[in-house]
Design a protein around this motif. Structure first.
Motif, short mmCIF file in Angstrom:
data_model
loop_
_atom_site.label_atom_id
_atom_site.label_comp_id
_atom_site.label_asym_id
_atom_site.label_seq_id
_atom_site.Cartn_x
_atom_site.Cartn_y
_atom_site.Cartn_z
N UNK A 153 0.69 -1.18 0.02
CA UNK A 153 0.14 -0.01 0.25
C UNK A 153 0.80 1.49 0.11
N UNK A 154 0.22 2.42 -0.29
CA UNK A 154 0.79 3.56 -0.28
C UNK A 154 0.23 4.08 1.07
N UNK A 155 0.74 5.08 1.92
CA UNK A 155 0.12 5.49 2.90
C UNK A 155 0.67 6.94 3.55
N UNK A 156 -0.16 8.01 3.99
CA UNK A 156 0.23 9.19 4.07
C UNK A 156 -0.34 9.80 5.39
N UNK A 157 0.07 10.59 6.07
CA UNK A 157 -0.27 11.34 7.03
C UNK A 157 -0.67 12.67 6.36
N UNK A 158 -1.97 13.20 6.68
CA UNK A 158 -2.67 14.20 5.95
C UNK A 158 -3.44 15.18 6.90
N UNK A 159 -3.90 16.05 6.17
CA UNK A 159 -4.68 17.08 6.79
C UNK A 159 -4.32 17.77 7.84
N UNK A 217 -2.52 18.90 1.98
CA UNK A 217 -1.20 18.57 1.98
C UNK A 217 -0.82 17.10 2.46
N UNK A 218 -0.09 16.23 1.87
CA UNK A 218 -0.02 14.86 2.35
C UNK A 218 1.37 14.65 2.70
N UNK A 219 1.74 13.84 3.62
CA UNK A 219 3.09 13.70 4.19
C UNK A 219 3.55 11.95 3.89
N UNK A 220 4.25 11.78 2.83
CA UNK A 220 4.47 10.18 2.43
C UNK A 220 5.20 9.75 3.72
N UNK A 221 4.76 8.40 3.93
CA UNK A 221 5.13 7.43 5.09
C UNK A 221 6.09 6.31 4.65
N UNK A 279 10.91 4.61 1.79
CA UNK A 279 11.98 5.44 0.41
C UNK A 279 11.86 6.65 0.32
N UNK A 280 10.40 7.18 0.66
CA UNK A 280 9.88 8.68 0.42
C UNK A 280 9.67 9.39 1.84
N UNK A 281 9.98 8.86 3.12
CA UNK A 281 9.44 9.21 4.33
C UNK A 281 9.61 10.36 4.59
N UNK A 282 8.60 11.11 4.87
CA UNK A 282 8.40 12.50 5.27
C UNK A 282 8.38 13.64 4.07
N UNK A 283 8.27 13.14 2.69
CA UNK A 283 8.25 13.83 1.54
C UNK A 283 6.81 14.43 1.46
N UNK A 284 6.74 15.91 1.13
CA UNK A 284 5.32 16.34 1.06
C UNK A 284 4.78 16.46 -0.15
#
Length: 394
Positions: free
Chosen positions: A26-32, A128-132, A135-140
């Motif tokens: 899966x892809x997963x993100x911190x959001x909002x 705005x989403x923060x990739x978790x 390999x992309x950790x914390x990329x916006x």
């Protein structure tokens, strides 16, 4: 690529979620809101996760890790995990389609595109989403310019029909303007004013939920709601500034939550049955409307005050400053106003069963209210002397 710095406590948790999500494919993100608050240097206890995949499956893995409690939300495949360190909402990425020509809740569908999920949000700084993924950790991911709007301290909707689709966003825009001290972007403000009429299409539940959320942010929000003509469109009363000042002072003095106090004030000119409130709040509206300055000066009002919730008493404290000392005394002394005698004891003393028992109990409360009697012995003496002795005055 712009990256965000996460607090140490959250960083460890979010890294685990990202690693588990990657294992599941899966892809997963911190959001909002949490991302917005981090960008603004504000503390945020919320953690909102969007999963492009099965959010519940991911939530189960996290629950096992933290030995928490999993709560399912059956309206869509979402879940919340509560644990010792707080709670995290796991949401499956989705798109929303609003009904045409009327105000209503959207039809919700899954999506495998995080951009589509972000597009459904209210304002650019919440999209705005923060990739978790490791390999992309914390990329916006910022497809709508939310970062720039944060820097400029602007509230901007994502498309011109945003307020029309969901009029509750009008309340949120005003709340953010007050809380964050942001300005409404020019076109956003224009569309907000244009679409105020759609507020009248909200259900009672949605409308009052938003108004109560506004009031929880502080009474200052009332002036914003007035200035943007929200109260006028909804035909709600704006309390005068002296009332607001007294309610804010009284809420602290008496330890009362004033949200419903302001609901009573906003709805002064409305019929209770037209408001869609539950029976308990509707009854409080009816009770307080029977009491005015003249009534407060009558000793018998003490019986009516016992029927009022604390927020209703606070309303009277603010509404009638000339007699506010009466409400203040009731807050301070109501525990001492209750009769120590009860109906059964009075009947055992020789009073016949019937209306007279109730009259005696009412008289005891009135005399306690005026300080003429203070204890059980005084109550017994009152019954013997004036009711069993045939005398009916005090």
């Amino acid at each position: 690529m712009i990256r965000i710095n996460l607090p140490k406590g959250q960083r460890k948790i979010l890294k685990f979620i990202g690693e588990q999500s990657e294992k599941l494919g899966y892809s997963v993100y911190l959001v909002g809101g949490p991302v917005r608050d981090l960008l603004l240097g504000r503390t945020s206890q919320d953690i909102d996760i969007v999963c492009v995949g099965d959010a519940i499956k991911l939530a189960k893995k996290f629950r096992r890790k933290v030995k928490g409690k999993l709560i399912y939300h059956h309206d869509f495949p979402n879940a919340t995990v509560k644990f010792r360190g707080g709670k995290i909402d796991f949401v499956t990425a989705r798109r929303e389609k609003y009904p045409r020509g009327k105000v209503g809740l959207p039809k919700v569908e899954k999506t495998d595109d995080i951009i589509v999920d972000l597009k459904r949000r209210d304002f650019t700084f919440n999209a705005i989403a923060c990739d978790l993924i490791p390999t992309n950790f914390c990329d916006l991911i910022d497809p709508f310019g939310g970062l720039k709007d944060c820097e400029k301290r602007l509230i901007r909707i994502l498309h011109p029909d945003s307020f029309k689709e969901d009029p509750t966003r009008i309340f949120r825009a005003i709340r953010f303007k007050m809380k964050l001290e942001f300005n409404l972007e020019h076109d956003t403000e224009k569309h907000l004013k244009r679409d105020l009429k759609y507020l009248k299409g909200l259900t009672h539940d949605r409308l009052w939920k938003e108004i109560k959320l506004c009031l929880k942010d502080g009474s200052s929000i009332l002036k914003f709601l007035k200035d943007y003509r929200v109260l006028r469109v909804l035909k709600l009363n704006y309390p005068d500034d002296n009332f607001i000042e007294r309610i804010d002072i009284g809420a602290v003095q008496f330890g009362v939550d004033y949200v419903n106090t302001y609901i009573l004030a906003l709805t002064e000119k409305k019929r209770p049955k037209s408001l869609g409130f539950d029976n308990r709040l509707s009854r409080q509206i009816e009770y307080v409307r029977k009491i005015d300055n003249k009534r407060l000066m009558n000793v018998e009002v003490v019986h009516e005050l016992f029927y009022l919730e604390d927020y209703s008493l606070l309303y009277l404290f603010g509404k009638y400053p000339a007699n506010s000392i009466i409400i203040e005394n009731f807050f301070d002394n109501r525990g001492e106003l209750k009769c120590e005698l009860d109906g059964m004891t009075i009947k055992k003393m020789g009073v016949k069963e019937g209306p007279l028992v109730g009259e005696i109990l009412n008289k005891i409360i009135e005399l306690r209210w005026t300080g003429k009697i203070t204890g059980k012995e005084d109550e017994v003496e009152l019954v013997r002397k004036y009711f069993l002795g045939g005398k009916n005055d005090d």
